[in-house]
Design a protein around this motif. Structure first.
Motif: not given
Length: 234
Positions: A10-11, A15, A32, A34, A36-37, A40-41, A188
């Motif tokens: 997701t990042k 991503r 992931s 997370n 929620n991530d 959304a993705f 990140d």
């Protein structure tokens, strides 16, 4: 339709690679820590290409049981996996002298073990099918150790070594294995630091390389590709 599995999706590079593969019509298995991530993705990817399938799993790939559950869930949801992108990793900027107890094992579990375990799980299936492509996101630290990130360098050296073993084992069966070796890339890992993104490799550079390598003719394999900042390492 081909199916790809991407760890840490997701990042950053994961991503960008998921987006690039979605545009190519490739269905995706993403994980992931997370949820929620991930949700959304997934919606974002399906808006980019409604014709693909997207399977998501809240998983910590440093935990073998969670990793294998992710792999099995991906197969059940999508069918055979023919592309693996070993993207999960962690970076700690410190010398080995300053490591806490457990640092080595923690980085092995994150930087090395997931690629090893996914190879054990999917490798024989790819061999029997005589098709597939494994991409491993390594690092320039796989080639030249960084004293200020000693344990990271050790695990990335090992990851590149694993990639070479996988390629040697898979070569007789036409399964492709590629090491992606990025230099300073805007992810990140640089969070909280002041950097000039115009002097760094971007995640989209990595995803572009992966897609173009994947689309090469059946008889061509890129063993390793090194992508460094044009102005030198940061």
């Amino acid at each position: 339709m081909k199916n790809a599995l991407i760890t840490a999706s997701t990042k950053g590079m994961g991503r960008a690679t998921a987006i690039a593969l979605a545009k190519e019509g490739i269905s995706l298995a993403l994980c992931s820590r997370n949820g929620n991530d991930l949700d959304a993705f997934k919606n974002e990817l399906l808006s980019i290409n409604p014709g693909i399938k997207v399977f998501t799993s809240v998983s910590d790939v440093s935990d073998k049981q969670q990793l294998i559950a992710f792999a099995k869930g991906a197969e059940n949801a999508l069918g055979p996996i023919s592309i693996i992108v070993n993207n999960a990793g962690m970076y700690e900027h410190q010398s080995i002298f300053d490591d806490n107890d457990g640092t080595l094992q923690k980085q092995i579990n994150t930087n090395l073990a997931p690629a090893y375990e996914l190879y054990r799980y999917f490798g024989k299936k790819m061999k029997d099918a005589r098709e597939g492509h494994i991409f491993t996101i390594c690092s320039v630290a796989s080639l030249n150790p960084i004293a200020e990130a000693g344990t990271y360098s050790v695990t990335k050296y090992a990851l590149l070594g694993l990639n070479k073993v996988m390629r040697t084992e898979m070569q007789p069966y036409g399964v492709k294995v590629t090491a992606i070796i990025p230099g300073s890339t805007l992810t990140d890992s640089w969070k909280g630091m002041e950097v000039d993104k115009d002097k760094m490799v971007l995640p989209e550079d990595i995803s572009s390389a992966i897609v173009n390598i994947y689309k090469m003719s059946a008889g061509a394999n890129v063993d390793e590709i090194i992508i460094k900042p044009a102005y030198g390492q940061i």
